[in-house]
Write a protein that holds these residues in place. Structure first.
Motif, mmCIF file in Angstrom:
data_model
loop_
_atom_site.group_PDB
_atom_site.id
_atom_site.type_symbol
_atom_site.label_atom_id
_atom_site.label_comp_id
_atom_site.label_asym_id
_atom_site.label_seq_id
_atom_site.Cartn_x
_atom_site.Cartn_y
_atom_site.Cartn_z
ATOM 1 N N CYS A 1 29.009 116.525 -51.349
ATOM 2 C CA CYS A 1 30.206 115.242 -51.205
ATOM 3 C C CYS A 1 30.286 114.920 -49.895
ATOM 4 C CB CYS A 1 31.324 115.979 -51.751
ATOM 5 S SG CYS A 1 33.091 115.139 -51.645
ATOM 6 N N CYS B 1 37.522 117.840 -54.100
ATOM 7 C CA CYS B 1 38.541 116.694 -53.493
ATOM 8 C C CYS B 1 38.843 115.693 -54.523
ATOM 9 C CB CYS B 1 37.954 116.341 -52.088
ATOM 10 S SG CYS B 1 36.634 115.488 -52.240
ATOM 11 N N GLU C 1 31.267 119.599 -50.274
ATOM 12 C CA GLU C 1 31.074 120.499 -51.322
ATOM 13 C C GLU C 1 29.744 120.470 -52.216
ATOM 14 O OE1 GLU C 1 31.532 123.622 -53.118
ATOM 15 O OE2 GLU C 1 33.799 123.151 -52.859
ATOM 16 N N CYS D 1 34.151 115.996 -48.534
ATOM 17 C CA CYS D 1 34.411 117.674 -48.108
ATOM 18 C C CYS D 1 33.274 118.177 -47.976
ATOM 19 C CB CYS D 1 35.234 118.076 -49.422
ATOM 20 S SG CYS D 1 34.679 118.505 -51.087
ATOM 21 N N CYS E 1 33.807 114.943 -57.572
ATOM 22 C CA CYS E 1 33.672 116.366 -56.720
ATOM 23 C C CYS E 1 34.947 117.269 -57.344
ATOM 24 C CB CYS E 1 34.236 115.947 -55.156
ATOM 25 S SG CYS E 1 34.198 117.691 -54.113
HETATM 26 ZN ZN LIG Z 1 34.449 116.489 -52.292
#
Ligand SMILES: [Zn+2]
Length: 301
Positions: free
Chosen positions: A113, A99, A118, A116, A96
């Motif tokens: 992700c 993170c 994302e 997080c 990711c």
């Molecule tokens: Zn992440």
């Protein structure tokens, strides 16, 4: 916890746009510029803002992203069946960008992700095309940024305009060469250097692999880091325009170049963000093997 997760994720995206330190340099340059025309005394808020900028910089520097994500969301295990020693791309997993957690991707090479949230891509879609488009737009905007005046100074009814280079020459004539050097580096060397470096990285990805991937990645990190410092001249104009407004007695207005130059900075920053540095590490097929497969094909077919 979803709320704190979103805050932590936005923090990662906002960091390159936090420019308090650049603003301080801009404020200092404008103060030195005004010192020639008027008597200046620094108020307490100026020093307070300096301390704020330094502390903000130290806070963002000292924040350990790994620790932050670990304490917010824990450390989930790597996806089932991932092996070390081979590339993530070959196993359809990816780290990711926000993170750092390794995630399994869908068959389309996309996912979100698990830690997080994302959006993940095996490679950013159309990364090279987008970077080239933003670079071309920045090059086009750099022309009016240098041709048109960046600010117009009216003093006792007498109006003078100055371009970016004109301003540097003016500072040199005033004898304040350190400020002239700062403005020249921030407004000419950094943006031009960044445009050339990003264009070179894009070209090298499409062609041969002459310089090793590590130093190219370092070059990319450098362009990402220095880009925001070009904002110095934009801040100088913004501060001077806000400070000096006494009508025909003494006033400063921004010229068309200020907007054009501001867009150059933003466009090159966006170009650096859309450029996917993982492309540097996608080893291109060595020329010898490429030729071999090319000659083999008609035989096989
Ligand atoms: Zn992440």
């Amino acid at each position: 916890m979803a709320f704190s997760r979103d805050i932590a994720r936005s923090l990662a995206h906002l960091t390159p746009w936090m420019m308090a330190d650049v603003f301080i340099i801009g404020a200092l340059v404008s103060l030195i510029k005004i010192a020639g025309m008027a008597h200046i005394e620094l108020g307490i808020s100026f020093w307070a803002f300096c301390v704020f900028a330094v502390l903000l910089l130290m806070t963002t520097q000292s924040l350990d992203a790994d620790w932050m994500w670990f304490s917010l969301e824990g450390e989930p295990r790597a996806p089932e069946g991932t092996k070390t020693g081979t590339t993530a791309a070959s196993q359809n997993v990816t780290g990711c960008p926000t993170c750092g957690l390794v995630n399994r991707l869908s068959s389309f090479g996309e996912n979100r992700c698990t830690r997080c949230n994302e959006k993940l891509h095996q490679r950013l879609p159309y990364s090279l095309q987008r970077t080239w488009a933003l670079l071309f737009a920045a090059v086009i905007m750099y022309i009016p940024a240098n041709v048109y005046p960046i600010m117009t100074t009216t003093s006792l009814g007498h109006t003078t305009t100055s371009t970016i280079i004109g301003g540097v020459v003016q500072l040199l004539q005033m004898g304040s060469w350190p400020i002239a050097v700062v403005i020249f580096v921030a407004s000419v060397i950094v943006p031009v250097g960044k445009l050339v470096a990003l264009a070179w990285l894009c070209l090298m990805i499409q062609r041969s692999n002459e310089l090793n991937a590590q130093s190219r990645t370092r070059l990319y990190r450098l362009t990402e880091f220095i880009g925001r410092w070009s904002m110095v001249d934009v801040f100088v104009v913004a501060i001077l325009v806000a400070l000096i407004r006494a009508g025909s007695l003494m006033s400063i207005t921004p010229g068309p170049a200020a907007l054009a130059f501001g867009s150059v900075v933003v466009l090159t920053m966006l170009a650096a963000i859309t450029f996917d540095p993982r492309l540097i590490w996608d080893a291109p097929t060595p020329r010898s093997t490429r030729r071999k497969t090319a000659t083999k094909e008609p035989v096989d077919g």
